[in-house]
Design a protein around this motif. Structure first.
Motif, PDB file in Angstrom:
ATOM      1  N   ARG A  10       0.824  -1.217   0.000  1.00  0.00           N
ATOM      2  CA  ARG A  10       0.000   0.000   0.000  1.00  0.00           C
ATOM      3  C   ARG A  10       0.859   1.268   0.000  1.00  0.00           C
ATOM      4  N   ASP A  11       2.096   1.175   0.514  1.00  0.00           N
ATOM      5  CA  ASP A  11       2.990   2.338   0.457  1.00  0.00           C
ATOM      6  C   ASP A  11       3.372   2.652  -0.992  1.00  0.00           C
ATOM      7  N   TYR A  12       3.680   1.629  -1.755  1.00  0.00           N
ATOM      8  CA  TYR A  12       3.994   1.844  -3.167  1.00  0.00           C
ATOM      9  C   TYR A  12       2.744   2.222  -3.954  1.00  0.00           C
ATOM     10  N   ALA A  13       1.589   1.684  -3.533  1.00  0.00           N
ATOM     11  CA  ALA A  13       0.345   1.999  -4.237  1.00  0.00           C
ATOM     12  C   ALA A  13      -0.025   3.472  -4.082  1.00  0.00           C
ATOM     13  N   GLU A  14       0.275   4.063  -2.939  1.00  0.00           N
ATOM     14  CA  GLU A  14      -0.003   5.487  -2.740  1.00  0.00           C
ATOM     15  C   GLU A  14       0.934   6.361  -3.568  1.00  0.00           C
ATOM     16  N   MET A  15       2.140   5.880  -3.803  1.00  0.00           N
ATOM     17  CA  MET A  15       3.128   6.665  -4.544  1.00  0.00           C
ATOM     18  C   MET A  15       2.997   6.473  -6.053  1.00  0.00           C
ATOM     19  N   ALA A  16       2.451   5.344  -6.490  1.00  0.00           N
ATOM     20  CA  ALA A  16       2.427   4.999  -7.918  1.00  0.00           C
ATOM     21  C   ALA A  16       1.625   5.968  -8.766  1.00  0.00           C
ATOM     22  N   PRO A  17       0.389   6.381  -8.386  1.00  0.00           N
ATOM     23  CA  PRO A  17      -0.363   7.293  -9.267  1.00  0.00           C
ATOM     24  C   PRO A  17       0.325   8.631  -9.490  1.00  0.00           C
ATOM     25  N   VAL A  18       1.086   9.104  -8.507  1.00  0.00           N
ATOM     26  CA  VAL A  18       1.785  10.382  -8.672  1.00  0.00           C
ATOM     27  C   VAL A  18       2.855  10.271  -9.760  1.00  0.00           C
ATOM     28  N   LEU A  19       3.469   9.101  -9.880  1.00  0.00           N
ATOM     29  CA  LEU A  19       4.525   8.883 -10.865  1.00  0.00           C
ATOM     30  C   LEU A  19       3.987   8.388 -12.199  1.00  0.00           C
ATOM     31  N   GLY A  20       2.678   8.237 -12.324  1.00  0.00           N
ATOM     32  CA  GLY A  20       2.097   7.754 -13.561  1.00  0.00           C
ATOM     33  C   GLY A  20       2.228   6.260 -13.773  1.00  0.00           C
ATOM     34  N   VAL A  21       2.423   5.503 -12.693  1.00  0.00           N
ATOM     35  CA  VAL A  21       2.593   4.056 -12.786  1.00  0.00           C
ATOM     36  C   VAL A  21       1.231   3.402 -12.929  1.00  0.00           C
ATOM     37  N   THR A  22       1.118   2.448 -13.855  1.00  0.00           N
ATOM     38  CA  THR A  22      -0.139   1.743 -14.104  1.00  0.00           C
ATOM     39  C   THR A  22      -0.129   0.317 -13.574  1.00  0.00           C
ATOM     40  N   HIS A  23       1.047  -0.301 -13.438  1.00  0.00           N
ATOM     41  CA  HIS A  23       1.128  -1.677 -12.956  1.00  0.00           C
ATOM     42  C   HIS A  23       2.226  -1.780 -11.901  1.00  0.00           C
ATOM     43  N   LEU A  24       1.944  -2.584 -10.896  1.00  0.00           N
ATOM     44  CA  LEU A  24       2.878  -2.795  -9.791  1.00  0.00           C
ATOM     45  C   LEU A  24       3.179  -4.283  -9.689  1.00  0.00           C
ATOM     46  N   LEU A  25       4.467  -4.634  -9.755  1.00  0.00           N
ATOM     47  CA  LEU A  25       4.917  -6.006  -9.593  1.00  0.00           C
ATOM     48  C   LEU A  25       5.727  -6.090  -8.315  1.00  0.00           C
ATOM     49  N   ALA A  26       5.244  -6.872  -7.356  1.00  0.00           N
ATOM     50  CA  ALA A  26       5.868  -6.973  -6.039  1.00  0.00           C
ATOM     51  C   ALA A  26       6.301  -8.410  -5.802  1.00  0.00           C
ATOM     52  N   PHE A  27       7.601  -8.606  -5.551  1.00  0.00           N
ATOM     53  CA  PHE A  27       8.156  -9.921  -5.260  1.00  0.00           C
ATOM     54  C   PHE A  27       8.467 -10.007  -3.771  1.00  0.00           C
ATOM     55  N   SER A  28       8.245 -11.174  -3.209  1.00  0.00           N
ATOM     56  CA  SER A  28       8.529 -11.400  -1.791  1.00  0.00           C
ATOM     57  C   SER A  28       8.970 -12.838  -1.616  1.00  0.00           C
ATOM     58  N   MET A  29       9.642 -13.085  -0.497  1.00  0.00           N
ATOM     59  CA  MET A  29      10.101 -14.427  -0.147  1.00  0.00           C
ATOM     60  C   MET A  29       9.783 -14.672   1.316  1.00  0.00           C
ATOM     61  N   ASN A  30       9.106 -15.771   1.587  1.00  0.00           N
ATOM     62  CA  ASN A  30       8.742 -16.081   2.961  1.00  0.00           C
ATOM     63  C   ASN A  30       9.890 -16.806   3.658  1.00  0.00           C
ATOM     64  N   GLU A  31       9.643 -17.195   4.900  1.00  0.00           N
ATOM     65  CA  GLU A  31      10.694 -17.828   5.687  1.00  0.00           C
ATOM     66  C   GLU A  31      11.079 -19.190   5.135  1.00  0.00           C
ATOM     67  N   GLY A  32      10.164 -19.847   4.435  1.00  0.00           N
ATOM     68  CA  GLY A  32      10.481 -21.143   3.855  1.00  0.00           C
ATOM     69  C   GLY A  32      11.251 -21.079   2.555  1.00  0.00           C
ATOM     70  N   GLY A  33      11.517 -19.886   2.050  1.00  0.00           N
ATOM     71  CA  GLY A  33      12.259 -19.727   0.805  1.00  0.00           C
ATOM     72  C   GLY A  33      11.398 -19.726  -0.436  1.00  0.00           C
ATOM     73  N   ASN A  34      10.076 -19.701  -0.299  1.00  0.00           N
ATOM     74  CA  ASN A  34       9.181 -19.668  -1.452  1.00  0.00           C
ATOM     75  C   ASN A  34       9.005 -18.234  -1.932  1.00  0.00           C
TER      76      ASN A  34
END
Length: 406
Positions: free
Chosen positions: A78-102
């Protein structure tokens, strides 16, 4: 109009008299897609492989993405989502890794969704792909300065499921559309393939290729000279022997066994030496990386929030879905109410603070006025005492003068 030499050159050929019509023409054009590739989560910032994967995806989404974006530690979607419209961003790709390495990947449409959540089954980095290639592509030649061509394979048509059609539309809208009538052949340098593997649980395979063109119909030795490659002339007596193929060693041939189906006549000039207009060249796809296989887990209606439109594991009846939607609506209403109460409390405290500050100011001004009055009163009394003393002195002087006269 500007003047070039003795002639004037006309630069403005059409004037729109109606400004509203001009603004309407500009507003009808959809904005070009822009993306933001980030990593989120507390444990994701410490994984070097995930950082390399994010970097490779930024190259894949180039040039309409932020290549040198630095994520803030502990930042959420949601932090990036609030900043994205100001920069003209249309798509957000977010990568994450949990404790199990997935590794997980979220693809969201800014600002209102939907959000597609994928589970990454396996991936290969770009450097790992180049390490096993005999002749990898030179990435420093400006290959990432133009947008790639998107190919969606095996996603079906109108008869497919809603989540499959949503995946296809999302992948296509992440990249700018290609106008076949206006596109320059020199701008088609890369291809991104999204292949749906229906036999393997509807997994999506992502591949990233570069388009390489080599001139055909000529001798291999002549082709090397045309492409500005320095040949080895140590075993020949003359350059003619090298071109004809009379070198010792028997390592030269007149062709490279190229596939005739990949040979095309170029309608325009393409990147690379020898690939001029009307030249017959062989097209070849060379993988750039990254290579990834992922599976769609769920689809949310909003931006990483809202009711679940699709889930690959959990299935609910219409009554359960309606109950969940009601629960989410009530939760959002409660959050909105709490936010309004917090804003009212903040305004009330701010107003009380300002009133207290104003009261202190008035009290300080009253105290200063009182001190000034006291100072003025003391000065008046001192002036009156001085006048009395002067009158007494003048009377004493007159008495002394009278005594002297007597």
């Amino acid at each position: 109009m500007p003047k070039h030499g003795r002639k004037r050159k006309k630069t403005r050929t059409h004037v729109v008299e109606d400004e509203t019509a001009a603004s309407a023409l500009k507003s009808t054009a959809p904005p070009p897609p822009r993306s933001m590739v980030v990593r989120h989560g507390s444990s994701s910032a410490e994984e070097p492989e995930l950082s390399e994967l994010v970097k490779d995806w930024r190259n894949l989404m180039s040039p309409a993405t932020a290549l040198k974006l630095k994520e803030r530690k502990g930042a959420k979607i949601r932090d990036y989502a609030e900043m994205a419209p100001v920069l003209g961003v249309t798509h957000l790709l977010a990568f994450s890794m949990n404790e199990g390495g997935n590794v997980n990947c979220k693809v969201a449409r800014v600002p209102s969704g939907p959000t597609l959540s994928f589970k990454v089954k396996r991936f290969s980095l770009a450097k790992q792909v180049r390490a096993v290639q005999k002749r990898p592509i030179d990435t420093s030649s400006g290959i990432f300065q133009t947008a790639p061509v998107v190919v969606t394979n095996n996603f079906g048509g109108a008869e497919e499921s809603a989540h499959v059609k949503l995946m296809r539309i999302t992948f296509q809208n992440m990249f700018p559309a290609v106008d076949v009538g206006k596109v320059k052949l020199s701008d088609v340098r890369r291809v991104v393939l999204f292949n749906l593997l229906k036999d393997e649980g509807e997994e999506v395979e992502v591949r990233h290729y570069a388009v390489r063109a080599n001139p055909t119909g000529v001798n291999r030795n002549i082709k090397r000279i045309v492409q500005a490659k320095i040949p080895n002339l140590g075993k020949v007596n003359d350059i003619a022997d090298y071109i004809i193929g009379n070198a010792t060693g028997g390592a030269l041939s007149d062709s490279e066994g190229e596939d005739e189906a990949a040979n095309v006549v170029l309608p325009q000039k393409f990147a690379g030496r020898g690939n001029s207009k009307s030249q017959k060249s062989a097209l070849k796809l060379v993988e750039l990386g990254p290579r990834m296989r992922m599976k769609l887990m769920k689809v949310e209606r909003g931006l990483a929030s809202g009711d679940i439109m699709y889930h690959s594991v959990v299935t609910k009846t219409p009554e359960e879905a309606k109950k969940q939607k009601t629960k989410i609506t009530e939760r959002d209403a409660l959050k909105r109410q709490r936010r309004e109460e917090q804003e009212e409390n903040v305004q009330r405290k701010k107003k009380a603070k300002e009133e207290k500050k104003e009261a202190k100011r008035l009290k300080r001004e009253a105290r200063e006025a009182q001190v000034m009055d006291e100072l003025r009163g003391g000065a008046t009394s001192m002036a009156s005492n001085n006048e009395t003393a002067e009158g007494y002195d003048s009377a004493s002087d007159s008495d002394d003068n009278n005594e002297d006269n007597n």
